[in-house]
Design an enzyme around this catalytic site. Structure first.
Site, PDB file in Angstrom:
ATOM      1  N   TYR A 124       0.860  -0.991  -0.450  1.00  0.00           N
ATOM      2  CA  TYR A 124       0.724  -0.216   0.497  1.00  0.00           C
ATOM      3  C   TYR A 124       0.987   1.356  -0.138  1.00  0.00           C
ATOM      4  O   TYR A 124       0.497   2.373   0.158  1.00  0.00           O
ATOM      5  CB  TYR A 124      -0.882   0.027   1.363  1.00  0.00           C
ATOM      6  CG  TYR A 124      -2.726  -0.857   1.221  1.00  0.00           C
ATOM      7  CD1 TYR A 124      -2.134  -2.493   1.216  1.00  0.00           C
ATOM      8  CD2 TYR A 124      -3.494  -0.076   0.466  1.00  0.00           C
ATOM      9  CE1 TYR A 124      -3.018  -3.304   0.584  1.00  0.00           C
ATOM     10  CE2 TYR A 124      -4.557  -1.319   0.395  1.00  0.00           C
ATOM     11  CZ  TYR A 124      -4.433  -2.646   0.686  1.00  0.00           C
ATOM     12  OH  TYR A 124      -5.046  -3.572   0.416  1.00  0.00           O
ATOM     13  N   LYS A 169       3.623 -14.773   5.568  1.00  0.00           N
ATOM     14  CA  LYS A 169       3.748 -15.511   4.497  1.00  0.00           C
ATOM     15  C   LYS A 169       5.156 -15.761   4.111  1.00  0.00           C
ATOM     16  O   LYS A 169       5.829 -15.351   3.143  1.00  0.00           O
ATOM     17  CB  LYS A 169       3.653 -15.385   3.381  1.00  0.00           C
ATOM     18  CG  LYS A 169       3.163 -16.381   2.320  1.00  0.00           C
ATOM     19  CD  LYS A 169       2.711 -17.376   1.972  1.00  0.00           C
ATOM     20  CE  LYS A 169       2.798 -18.508   0.940  1.00  0.00           C
ATOM     21  NZ  LYS A 169       2.239 -19.757   1.484  1.00  0.00           N
ATOM     22  N   ASP A 203      -2.357 -18.455   3.314  1.00  0.00           N
ATOM     23  CA  ASP A 203      -3.273 -19.536   2.638  1.00  0.00           C
ATOM     24  C   ASP A 203      -3.857 -20.424   3.544  1.00  0.00           C
ATOM     25  O   ASP A 203      -5.261 -20.564   3.623  1.00  0.00           O
ATOM     26  CB  ASP A 203      -2.465 -20.134   1.583  1.00  0.00           C
ATOM     27  CG  ASP A 203      -1.035 -21.014   2.031  1.00  0.00           C
ATOM     28  OD1 ASP A 203      -0.723 -20.370   3.042  1.00  0.00           O
ATOM     29  OD2 ASP A 203      -0.823 -21.551   1.915  1.00  0.00           O
ATOM     30  N   ASP A 227      -6.628  -6.994   4.645  1.00  0.00           N
ATOM     31  CA  ASP A 227      -7.769  -6.757   3.149  1.00  0.00           C
ATOM     32  C   ASP A 227      -8.098  -7.789   2.930  1.00  0.00           C
ATOM     33  O   ASP A 227      -9.816  -8.343   2.515  1.00  0.00           O
ATOM     34  CB  ASP A 227      -7.093  -6.416   2.369  1.00  0.00           C
ATOM     35  CG  ASP A 227      -7.546  -5.910   1.724  1.00  0.00           C
ATOM     36  OD1 ASP A 227      -9.111  -5.110   1.331  1.00  0.00           O
ATOM     37  OD2 ASP A 227      -7.630  -5.674   0.051  1.00  0.00           O
ATOM     38  N   ASP A 231     -12.488  -9.249   4.204  1.00  0.00           N
ATOM     39  CA  ASP A 231     -13.809  -9.488   3.411  1.00  0.00           C
ATOM     40  C   ASP A 231     -14.473 -11.238   2.829  1.00  0.00           C
ATOM     41  O   ASP A 231     -15.236 -11.265   3.689  1.00  0.00           O
ATOM     42  CB  ASP A 231     -13.780  -9.467   1.824  1.00  0.00           C
ATOM     43  CG  ASP A 231     -14.054  -7.824   0.827  1.00  0.00           C
ATOM     44  OD1 ASP A 231     -13.987  -7.057   1.668  1.00  0.00           O
ATOM     45  OD2 ASP A 231     -14.396  -7.996  -0.313  1.00  0.00           O
TER      46      ASP A 231
HETATM   47  C1  IPM Z   1     -11.392  -1.617   2.243  1.00  0.00           C
HETATM   48  C2  IPM Z   1     -10.857  -1.152   0.953  1.00  0.00           C
HETATM   49  C3  IPM Z   1      -9.496  -0.512   0.309  1.00  0.00           C
HETATM   50  C4  IPM Z   1      -8.540  -1.799   0.832  1.00  0.00           C
HETATM   51  C5  IPM Z   1      -9.108  -0.515  -1.646  1.00  0.00           C
HETATM   52  C6  IPM Z   1     -10.745   0.373  -2.035  1.00  0.00           C
HETATM   53  C7  IPM Z   1      -7.963   0.896  -1.452  1.00  0.00           C
HETATM   54  O1  IPM Z   1     -10.360  -2.550  -0.015  1.00  0.00           O
HETATM   55  O2  IPM Z   1     -10.786  -1.071   3.408  1.00  0.00           O
HETATM   56  O3  IPM Z   1     -10.579  -3.386   3.034  1.00  0.00           O
HETATM   57  O4  IPM Z   1      -7.796  -2.001  -0.314  1.00  0.00           O
HETATM   58  O5  IPM Z   1      -7.545  -1.429   1.911  1.00  0.00           O
HETATM   59 MN    MN Z   2     -10.608  -4.156   1.206  1.00  0.00          MN
END
Ligand code: IPM
Ligand code: MN
Length: 339
Positions: A124, A169, A203, A227, A231
């Site tokens: 990042y 990793k 993983d 990240d 999700d």
């Molecule tokens: C999150 C999002 C961001 C990230 C993107 C939009 C840059 O996916 O906040 O998880 O990767 O951190």
């Molecule tokens: Mn994200």
């Protein structure tokens, strides 16, 4: 007078932000909070179209002089907006809890974990180069950033089951993730000997979040892995529409939903506002602790309780949660449940 920079965002952003501000307004009336200054700042795709910059200079000035940012989901320019704010304000800890809330159908009801994601470095730093058809990205991991994120994770673990898992990793990225892993271990040995520490490769950790999430209490990890895992964890715990997240620094913070701008349902009035509403709750609690203000803490709790009650009684839910209510109906119901 605490100042909040509000970014509405794109897609469903303005809808869920409007909903969140409505709940915020109501709770502030109930708890007599009259000194919260909200400043809307243009940022994101629409700002880019109008001003040629995802964060126009004026907006950046306001963001920098605010105590906290309340950010809706941003579209194409999300990377620019969010990474600039996280790095620019040094909001180094991205905290993302995942648990199955009452009333919500979960893939794994036993999931109850917090991902503590380093929020300022790794890929990042966005240093990529193209040379003779070879693309190169820099992955930056520092001892300082690893130490401070480790401390955040251990402090959170002290309030939970006292277990931390380092996700990395280091078998492939021996130097970068080796430094991360070793630093977290050292912080544990020196400062948090009461915390149980283990580790998992990214993983295997991804698989275990689905297969046996009870293995995890607090996960500490680098930026990109965090990240991806969050999700996944949001999905396993029910719905990404109710997952809020906190970006915390030593002085400032930003609260934003985990979900994106969802252009496919924008303007239809059916977006789930709960993640964004929970963001306002967390914001009030963070401000309450920082400024030592009981009314803010109580107002934050009140929102959280109203949301939990709405969910557990399945009163009014948007389609993503199996209901048929609109964004406005859900918002109205949460306002009515505030005590
Ligand atoms: C999150 C999002 C961001 C990230 C993107 C939009 C840059 O996916 O906040 O998880 O990767 O951190
Ligand atoms: Mn994200």
């Amino acid at each position: 007078m605490p100042r909040v920079a509000v970014i509405e965002g794109d897609g469903i952003g303005p809808e869920v932000t409007r909903a969140a501000l409505k709940v915020l307004g109501k709770v502030c009336t109930i708890y007599n909070i009259g000194d919260l200054e909200l400043v809307k700042v243009p940022a994101g795709d629409s700002a880019y179209k109008t001003y040629g910059k995802a964060i126009p200079d004026e907006s950046w000035k306001i963001i920098q002089t605010s105590d906290v940012v309340l950010k809706g989901p941003v579209g194409e320019t999300a990377g620019e907006v969010v990474v600039k704010i996280r790095r620019g304000l040094d909001l180094y800890a991205n905290i993302r809890p995942s648990r199955c809330l009452p009333g919500i159908e979960c893939l794994r009801p036993e999931i109850d974990l917090v991902v503590v994601r380093e929020n300022t470095e790794d890929v990042y730093v966005r240093a990529e180069y193209l040379h003779n058809d070879i693309a190169i990205a820099l992955r930056v991991i520092s001892r300082r950033a690893s130490e401070r994120i480790a401390r955040v994770a251990f402090r959170i673990a002290r309030k939970r089951k006292r277990r931390v898992t380092i996700v990395h990793k280091a078998n492939v990225m021996t130097i970068t993730d080796g430094l991360f892993r070793d630093t977290v271990r050292q912080v544990r040995d020196r400062e948090f000997p009461d915390i149980e520490l283990d580790e998992a490769y990214i993983d295997a950790a991804a698989m275990d979040i689905v297969r046996r999430p009870s293995r995890f209490d607090v996960i500490v990890t680098t930026n990109l892995f965090g990240d991806i895992l969050t999700d996944l964890a949001a999905y396993v715990s029910g719905s990404i529409g109710i997952a809020a997240s906190a970006n915390i620094g030593d002085e400032k913070a930003m609260f934003e939903p985990v979900h994106g701008a969802a252009f496919d349902i924008a303007g239809k009035g059916i977006a789930n506002p709960i993640a964004m509403i929970l963001c306002t709750s967390w914001m009030l609690k963070w401000l309450g602790e920082k400024l030592n203000r009981g009314s803010y803490l109580k107002a934050g709790e009140s929102i959280e309780n109203a949301v939990y009650r709405l969910l557990s009684e399945r009163r009014k839910l948007t389609p993503d949660l199996g209901g048929s209510a609109t964004t406005e109906e859900v918002t109205e119901e949460i306002c009515n449940l505030l005590t």
